[in-house]
Scaffold this active site. Structure first.
Site, short mmCIF file in Angstrom:
data_model
loop_
_atom_site.label_atom_id
_atom_site.label_comp_id
_atom_site.label_asym_id
_atom_site.label_seq_id
_atom_site.Cartn_x
_atom_site.Cartn_y
_atom_site.Cartn_z
N ASP A 163 0.84 -1.20 0.00
CA ASP A 163 0.00 0.00 0.00
C ASP A 163 0.87 1.25 0.00
O ASP A 163 2.09 1.17 0.22
CB ASP A 163 -0.96 0.00 1.20
CG ASP A 163 -0.23 -0.18 2.53
OD1 ASP A 163 0.81 0.46 2.73
OD2 ASP A 163 -0.72 -0.97 3.37
N LYS A 199 -4.06 -0.13 -1.57
CA LYS A 199 -4.89 -0.95 -0.67
C LYS A 199 -5.97 -0.09 -0.02
O LYS A 199 -5.74 1.05 0.32
CB LYS A 199 -4.00 -1.56 0.41
CG LYS A 199 -4.72 -2.46 1.39
CD LYS A 199 -3.76 -3.08 2.40
CE LYS A 199 -3.61 -2.20 3.62
NZ LYS A 199 -2.75 -2.78 4.66
N ASP A 221 6.41 -5.34 4.21
CA ASP A 221 5.46 -4.54 5.00
C ASP A 221 6.07 -4.31 6.37
O ASP A 221 7.00 -5.03 6.77
CB ASP A 221 4.13 -5.31 5.13
CG ASP A 221 2.94 -4.36 5.28
OD1 ASP A 221 3.16 -3.16 5.47
OD2 ASP A 221 1.80 -4.85 5.20
N GLY A 261 -4.09 -10.65 6.28
CA GLY A 261 -4.96 -10.31 5.14
C GLY A 261 -4.21 -9.56 4.05
O GLY A 261 -4.34 -9.89 2.87
N THR A 262 -3.40 -8.59 4.45
CA THR A 262 -2.66 -7.78 3.47
C THR A 262 -1.64 -8.66 2.73
O THR A 262 -1.59 -8.65 1.50
CB THR A 262 -1.93 -6.63 4.20
OG1 THR A 262 -2.90 -5.89 4.94
CG2 THR A 262 -1.19 -5.73 3.24
C1 R5P Z 1 -1.13 -1.19 7.43
O1 R5P Z 1 -1.17 0.03 7.33
C2 R5P Z 1 0.11 -1.91 7.81
O2 R5P Z 1 1.23 -1.39 7.16
C3 R5P Z 1 -0.01 -3.40 7.50
O3 R5P Z 1 -0.18 -3.57 6.10
C4 R5P Z 1 -1.19 -4.03 8.20
O4 R5P Z 1 -1.30 -3.57 9.51
C5 R5P Z 1 -1.07 -5.54 8.19
O5 R5P Z 1 -2.18 -6.08 8.85
P1 R5P Z 1 -2.84 -7.44 8.41
O6 R5P Z 1 -1.79 -8.50 8.45
O7 R5P Z 1 -3.94 -7.65 9.43
O8 R5P Z 1 -3.42 -7.23 7.04
#
Ligand code: R5P
Length: 295
Positions: free
Chosen positions: A167, A190, A217, A224-225
């Protein structure tokens, strides 16, 4: 200066102490039958600067409370300065009201940390550095971006990879890392529904075929991401796909799911201990920072 390994980060704290050749303060803690915490500092800390290392991952409330109790007890026993190193600072995502009435838990916890006697808090890759730095005025705050440090360590292995951020929020980290790896990066778009938590993603027009891809990340929680981004990348037939993050918060089944999807390797740092995935040791970087700033 002396070090206290908080119950959540004993191994990491011992490594940091070793890197800095600093003594560890003896203290005892146990949990009563009803799960309340008992804590006793077993040596004098009068006029000492004490460095507590305590991450605040699951069970978050317990780890935060242990930290508050440690800070307060050390100050009460005469420590001249208490510095908390919180490798993973939980609740940092509760930094703004997306829905009216929501608690700003991030700001509340930093305020409480200052009130408990902590003079300085050092964390790594906090979710929103701006919110962190503008929280409570009663405590010094430092955020270290570990991507600067691990980039150099990963350079020989990953310099021919394309770095992908899931994202726009990942842009700074991904750009930093790609620069250190001397490679290119690209970003997905995203959107997350604030109520259902459902994630939607758009990919740029890029030919992934036969490319080695490093999906990056700051944090993985529900997965999920990472899962959605991996699915979209794998559909475009890359040669290999690996996932790298700083804070690995997920349950083990999430890493297994990613591996079963075709993610070759999952790497994180050891801000949160996890034996199931490859972890890069951050102790030397923290030690270097402490040495330069405080010793
Ligand atoms: C979002 O802004 C963060 O950078 C991560 O992408 C997010 O917190 C990941 O969370 P999850 O694994 O629940 O998708």
């Amino acid at each position: 200066m002396k070090i206290i390994p908080g119950p959540a980060s004993i191994e990491l704290a011992e490594r940091i102490a070793k890197n800095l050749s600093l003594p560890i303060v003896k203290y005892s803690y146990k949990y009563f039958y009803d799960n309340e915490t008992y804590l006793r500092v077993d040596e004098t800390v009068k006029n000492e600067t004490i460095l507590i290392i305590q991450s605040t991952h699951f069970p978050q409330e317990k780890h935060w409370l242990e930290l508050f109790i440690l800070c307060s007890t050390l100050k009460d026993l005469g420590a001249s300065e208490v510095i908390s190193i919180i490798p993973y600072l939980s609740y940092a995502r509760a930094d703004k009201r997306k829905i009216e009435g929501e608690a700003l838990s991030h700001q509340i916890l930093i305020e409480l940390l200052g009130k408990s006697g902590c003079d300085c808090v050092i964390t790594m890759n906090v979710h929103n550095p701006e919110a962190f730095y503008s929280s409570s005025k009663g405590i010094e705050k430092i955020n270290i971006n570990l991507f600067h440090h691990i980039g150099a360590e990963l350079k020989s292995e990953y310099k021919n990879f394309i770095v992908v951020g899931p994202d726009k929020g990942a842009e700074e980290d991904v750009r930093t890392l790609a620069k250190l790896l001397e490679t290119d990066y690209l970003l997905f778009e995203k959107e997350r529904d604030a109520l259902t938590n459902e994630v939607k993603m758009k990919t740029p027009d890029y030919n992934f075929e036969n490319k080695d891809v490093l999906l990056v990340d700051d944090i993985i929680t529900s997965g999920g991401t990472a899962k959605l981004a991996s699915k979209l990348i794998l559909e475009k037939k890359p040669r290999t796909l690996q996932f790298l993050c700083i804070h690995a918060l997920s349950k083990d089944e999430v890493y297994l799911e990613l591996k079963n999807m075709g993610v070759e390797k999952i790497i994180s740092t050891n801000t949160i201990p996890n034996k199931q995935i490859k972890q890069l040791d951050i102790a030397p970087y923290i030690a270097k920072y402490i040495k330069e700033k405080f010793l």
